[in-house]
Design a protein around this motif. Structure first.
Motif, PDB file in Angstrom:
ATOM      1  N   ARG A   9       0.845  -1.185   0.000  1.00 40.48           N
ATOM      2  CA  ARG A   9       0.000   0.000   0.000  1.00 40.48           C
ATOM      3  C   ARG A   9       0.889   1.246   0.000  1.00 40.48           C
ATOM      4  NH1 ARG A   9      -2.460  -0.882   6.097  1.00 40.48           N
ATOM      5  NH2 ARG A   9      -0.436  -1.111   7.154  1.00 40.48           N
ATOM      6  N   LYS A  10       0.532   2.219  -0.818  1.00 38.05           N
ATOM      7  CA  LYS A  10       1.381   3.390  -1.033  1.00 38.05           C
ATOM      8  C   LYS A  10       0.759   4.626  -0.390  1.00 38.05           C
ATOM      9  CE  LYS A  10       2.967   1.620  -5.523  1.00 38.05           C
ATOM     10  NZ  LYS A  10       2.163   0.392  -5.515  1.00 38.05           N
ATOM     11  N   GLU A  11       1.632   5.479   0.123  1.00 36.44           N
ATOM     12  CA  GLU A  11       1.162   6.736   0.704  1.00 36.44           C
ATOM     13  C   GLU A  11       0.946   7.758  -0.414  1.00 36.44           C
ATOM     14  OE1 GLU A  11      -0.631   8.637   2.527  1.00 36.44           O
ATOM     15  OE2 GLU A  11       0.456   8.085   4.359  1.00 36.44           O
ATOM     16  N   ASP A  12      -0.061   8.587  -0.250  1.00 40.54           N
ATOM     17  CA  ASP A  12      -0.338   9.671  -1.192  1.00 40.54           C
ATOM     18  C   ASP A  12       0.693  10.779  -0.974  1.00 40.54           C
ATOM     19  OD1 ASP A  12      -1.298  11.827  -2.636  1.00 40.54           O
ATOM     20  OD2 ASP A  12      -3.382  11.513  -2.066  1.00 40.54           O
ATOM     21  N   PRO A  13       1.436  11.187  -2.018  1.00 41.51           N
ATOM     22  CA  PRO A  13       2.443  12.238  -1.841  1.00 41.51           C
ATOM     23  C   PRO A  13       1.871  13.540  -1.285  1.00 41.51           C
ATOM     24  CG  PRO A  13       2.031  11.809  -4.185  1.00 41.51           C
ATOM     25  CD  PRO A  13       1.388  10.703  -3.415  1.00 41.51           C
ATOM     26  N   LYS A  14       0.596  13.806  -1.548  1.00 42.22           N
ATOM     27  CA  LYS A  14      -0.027  15.024  -1.028  1.00 42.22           C
ATOM     28  C   LYS A  14      -0.109  14.989   0.500  1.00 42.22           C
ATOM     29  CE  LYS A  14      -2.850  15.828  -5.164  1.00 42.22           C
ATOM     30  NZ  LYS A  14      -4.230  15.902  -5.702  1.00 42.22           N
ATOM     31  N   TRP A  95      10.268   8.429   0.020  1.00 42.11           N
ATOM     32  CA  TRP A  95      10.151   8.255  -1.431  1.00 42.11           C
ATOM     33  C   TRP A  95       9.711   6.844  -1.788  1.00 42.11           C
ATOM     34  CZ3 TRP A  95      15.836  10.239  -2.217  1.00 42.11           C
ATOM     35  CH2 TRP A  95      15.900  11.598  -1.891  1.00 42.11           C
ATOM     36  N   ILE A  96      10.367   5.845  -1.209  1.00 46.48           N
ATOM     37  CA  ILE A  96      10.055   4.455  -1.533  1.00 46.48           C
ATOM     38  C   ILE A  96       8.664   4.082  -1.027  1.00 46.48           C
ATOM     39  CG2 ILE A  96      10.807   2.058  -1.293  1.00 46.48           C
ATOM     40  CD1 ILE A  96      12.612   3.912  -2.989  1.00 46.48           C
ATOM     41  N   ASN A  97       8.239   4.695   0.071  1.00 45.76           N
ATOM     42  CA  ASN A  97       6.888   4.480   0.582  1.00 45.76           C
ATOM     43  C   ASN A  97       5.847   4.913  -0.450  1.00 45.76           C
ATOM     44  OD1 ASN A  97       4.884   3.854   2.440  1.00 45.76           O
ATOM     45  ND2 ASN A  97       5.913   4.890   4.120  1.00 45.76           N
ATOM     46  N   VAL A  98       6.105   6.033  -1.123  1.00 39.97           N
ATOM     47  CA  VAL A  98       5.200   6.555  -2.141  1.00 39.97           C
ATOM     48  C   VAL A  98       5.275   5.735  -3.420  1.00 39.97           C
ATOM     49  CG1 VAL A  98       4.791   8.525  -3.682  1.00 39.97           C
ATOM     50  CG2 VAL A  98       5.201   8.909  -1.245  1.00 39.97           C
ATOM     51  N   ILE A  99       6.475   5.296  -3.786  1.00 38.16           N
ATOM     52  CA  ILE A  99       6.683   4.665  -5.099  1.00 38.16           C
ATOM     53  C   ILE A  99       6.430   3.153  -5.080  1.00 38.16           C
ATOM     54  CG2 ILE A  99       8.428   4.135  -6.848  1.00 38.16           C
ATOM     55  CD1 ILE A  99       9.670   6.840  -6.239  1.00 38.16           C
ATOM     56  N   PHE A 100       6.999   2.453  -4.105  1.00 43.85           N
ATOM     57  CA  PHE A 100       6.910   0.993  -4.074  1.00 43.85           C
ATOM     58  C   PHE A 100       5.974   0.458  -2.996  1.00 43.85           C
ATOM     59  CE2 PHE A 100      11.400   1.062  -5.925  1.00 43.85           C
ATOM     60  CZ  PHE A 100      10.937   0.844  -7.218  1.00 43.85           C
ATOM     61  N   GLY A 101       5.701   1.260  -1.973  1.00 42.39           N
ATOM     62  CA  GLY A 101       4.813   0.797  -0.930  1.00 42.39           C
ATOM     63  C   GLY A 101       5.450   0.784   0.439  1.00 42.39           C
ATOM     64  N   PHE A 103       6.046  -1.482   2.925  1.00 45.44           N
ATOM     65  CA  PHE A 103       7.050  -2.451   3.371  1.00 45.44           C
ATOM     66  C   PHE A 103       8.433  -2.112   2.811  1.00 45.44           C
ATOM     67  CE2 PHE A 103       9.418  -6.409   2.494  1.00 45.44           C
ATOM     68  CZ  PHE A 103       9.640  -6.817   3.798  1.00 45.44           C
ATOM     69  N   PHE A 104       8.497  -1.777   1.531  1.00 43.95           N
ATOM     70  CA  PHE A 104       9.786  -1.460   0.917  1.00 43.95           C
ATOM     71  C   PHE A 104      10.333  -0.127   1.442  1.00 43.95           C
ATOM     72  CE2 PHE A 104       7.513  -4.168  -2.114  1.00 43.95           C
ATOM     73  CZ  PHE A 104       8.431  -5.209  -2.222  1.00 43.95           C
ATOM     74  N   GLY A 105       9.416   0.790   1.742  1.00 38.41           N
ATOM     75  CA  GLY A 105       9.842   2.049   2.354  1.00 38.41           C
ATOM     76  C   GLY A 105      10.459   1.797   3.724  1.00 38.41           C
ATOM     77  N   TRP A 106       9.855   0.881   4.485  1.00 38.64           N
ATOM     78  CA  TRP A 106      10.399   0.543   5.800  1.00 38.64           C
ATOM     79  C   TRP A 106      11.807  -0.055   5.669  1.00 38.64           C
ATOM     80  CZ3 TRP A 106       9.865   1.128  10.896  1.00 38.64           C
ATOM     81  CH2 TRP A 106      10.534   0.242  11.732  1.00 38.64           C
ATOM     82  N   ILE A 107      12.000  -0.942   4.702  1.00 36.35           N
ATOM     83  CA  ILE A 107      13.314  -1.568   4.501  1.00 36.35           C
ATOM     84  C   ILE A 107      14.365  -0.509   4.197  1.00 36.35           C
ATOM     85  CG2 ILE A 107      14.669  -3.081   2.987  1.00 36.35           C
ATOM     86  CD1 ILE A 107      12.932  -4.610   4.899  1.00 36.35           C
ATOM     87  N   ALA A 108      14.040   0.417   3.273  1.00 35.32           N
ATOM     88  CA  ALA A 108      14.985   1.475   2.909  1.00 35.32           C
ATOM     89  C   ALA A 108      15.259   2.386   4.105  1.00 35.32           C
ATOM     90  CB  ALA A 108      14.439   2.287   1.737  1.00 35.32           C
TER      91      ALA A 108
END
Length: 492
Positions: A9-14, A95-101, A103-108
């Motif tokens: 699930r991705k966060e809305d950049p806004k 950035w990765i939270n918005v783009i990939f979701g 879980f991947f944002g957490w890893i980065a």
């Protein structure tokens, strides 16, 4: 929502733009240049050129610095586009939270957290060691139990490291603009001292010390020395020096006109750092044969003293210690913004994402200060320091590949950036391959400890983050809104 969908699930950049709007926009290009140069050109420039020359590359240490800079530069282009398009606190994590979701944002983000926790401790310990070394000839010394970390040389706590972190934390509590002013002055002093060493050292160069420039390959003490193998080993060791540009991106939410200031700050600081590193390397190995720097903890000061410039050596080392505080400012400023971002999103306790009356993430800053003191003052980190490069390289790989996903959304739900990574789609792939190659060159201990850190991070994510994420609250609200709309349509 099923388990797999929660992970991506991705966060809305806004949402990030709205949440980070409360941070004060006070940093300009010169502030980011000082922040970047101050973080990148830290303790390493006074030690690594001699260490890598003696242990791996010989005179070709300059090539190792150059190759490492090329890889860092490729990644920096990706960082510049990301920061220009998405000026959020937390850099790669957000950035990765918005783009990939999520879980991947957490890893980065978890990878970068290792960098900041340990780097803060590393720099503080470097300040302590150099200050004690400078004062020792004057008869000033601390009791053993106050001079070294627990379990190291009979020590209990490195009190100077702890005090150094507290001083910078107090400075940062006055705001990013105040810290930036101090940073600008200290960086200028440090660069002037480095230029002084280059100018004075150049007069003592013996060109015979450059021959052979690339020594013949052989194994020395179980490690590669000479040839391209030695240069490659040097690159992996040196790359730690260049990762500081992430500290610029982490503060992009506090930038004036981030679409322009972020690319200029990231790429400009890296360019300045490369010139300084390569110049110091060439001068150092030209003054004395590289073997003279074996097990030498202060090659720059040693080279100046042994070439008849004792006064210059004292000046350089004195200002170098003061200049180390610039790296501490950069790492603590960026690290606190990353921790704030975790709290902002509910991935860690939400009080970490709260701002005080001065619009500063004081809780995040306090947390980083406490952890930095515990690691730097009580634990020897000769092994833990390897986590810095390993974790950051993983984040760099995510950001490099993220450019492909970012391009498809620019001008749509993500703003069109003022800067774009050139030679698309080739350069993002080259940046990824370069970061992967450097990661592959790290020793096995670095990879093992990185694995342990990520396992710990996964435990925290699945036991806390995934359940407390603000996206959990957002999804039911969105679902209710859709159902309400459908009901209205049925009535009509």
């Amino acid at each position: 929502m099923n388990f797999l969908k929660k992970l991506v699930r991705k966060e809305d950049p806004k949402v990030y733009l709205d949440k980070d709007a409360h941070l004060q926009k006070v940093l300009g290009v010169k502030d980011f240049l000082a922040l970047g140069v101050g973080t990148i050109v830290s303790t390493a420039i006074f030690t690594l050129p001699g260490v890598v020359a003696a242990s791996h590359a010989g005179p070709a240490v300059a090539i190792s610095f150059l190759v490492a800079a090329i890889v860092a530069g490729l990644v920096a282009f990706a960082y510049a586009e990301m920061a220009s398009a998405m000026p959020f606190a937390g850099s790669a994590y957000s950035w990765i939270n918005v783009i990939f979701g999520e879980f991947f944002g957490w890893i980065a983000g978890w990878a970068l957290l290792a960098e900041y926790f340990i780097a803060v401790a590393f720099v503080a310990s470097g300040i302590s060691a150099n200050l004690r070394g400078l004062l020792a000839p004057l008869g000033f010394s601390l009791p053993t139990f106050l001079a070294s970390p627990l379990g190291s040389k009979g020590g209990f706590v490195d009190i100077i490291a702890a005090v150094s972190i507290l001083i910078i934390s107090a400075l940062l509590s006055r705001g990013a603009s105040t810290a930036a002013k101090a940073q600008n002055i200290l960086v200028l002093l440090k660069v002037l001292v480095i230029l002084l060493f280059i100018a004075v050292g150049a007069t003592a160069i013996h060109f015979s010390n450059y021959v052979p420039f690339i020594p013949k390959y052989r194994i020395v003490n179980g490690a590669p020395f000479g040839g391209w193998q030695g240069i490659y080993a040097g690159v992996s060791m040196i790359f730690l020096s260049y990762i500081g540009f992430d500290s610029i991106a982490a503060n992009s939410a506090e930038a004036k006109d981030p679409k322009k200031t972020m690319p200029r700050g990231i790429l400009g600081s890296l360019l300045i750092a490369v010139v300084l590193f390569v110049s110091v390397s060439l001068v150092l190995v030209g003054m004395f044969k590289y073997t003279a720097y074996t097990n030498n903890a202060e090659p720059v000061g040693w080279a100046l003293r042994h070439s008849g410039h004792g006064v210059i050596a004292a000046i350089v080392q004195s200002v170098a210690i003061v200049g180390m505080f610039t790296a501490l400012i950069g790492m603590m400023l960026a690290g606190s913004r990353l921790i704030y971002s975790f709290g902002r999103d509910g991935m860690l306790p939400k009080w970490l994402g709260k701002l005080n009356k001065r619009k500063l993430p004081s809780h995040a800053q306090t947390t980083l200060t406490v952890v930095g003191i515990v690691v730097g003052a009580f634990f020897p980190f000769s092994v833990l320091s390897q986590l810095v490069s390993a974790g950051t390289l993983i984040a760099f790989m995510f950001v490099s590949l993220g450019i492909y996903a970012l391009r498809r959304r620019e001008g749509k739900d993500i703003a069109q950036p003022a800067f774009k990574m050139p030679l698309y789609p080739v350069m993002p792939l080259l940046a990824f391959i370069g970061a992967l190659a450097v990661f592959w060159g790290l020793d096995i201990e670095a990879k093992v400890y990185a694995l342990g850190w990520f396992i710990f991070g996964l435990v925290i994510y699945f036991s806390y983050g995934i359940r407390h994420s603000y996206l959990n609250k957002k999804q039911p609200a969105e679902k209710a809104a859709v159902e309400k709309t459908n009901v209205q349509e049925d009535v009509e």
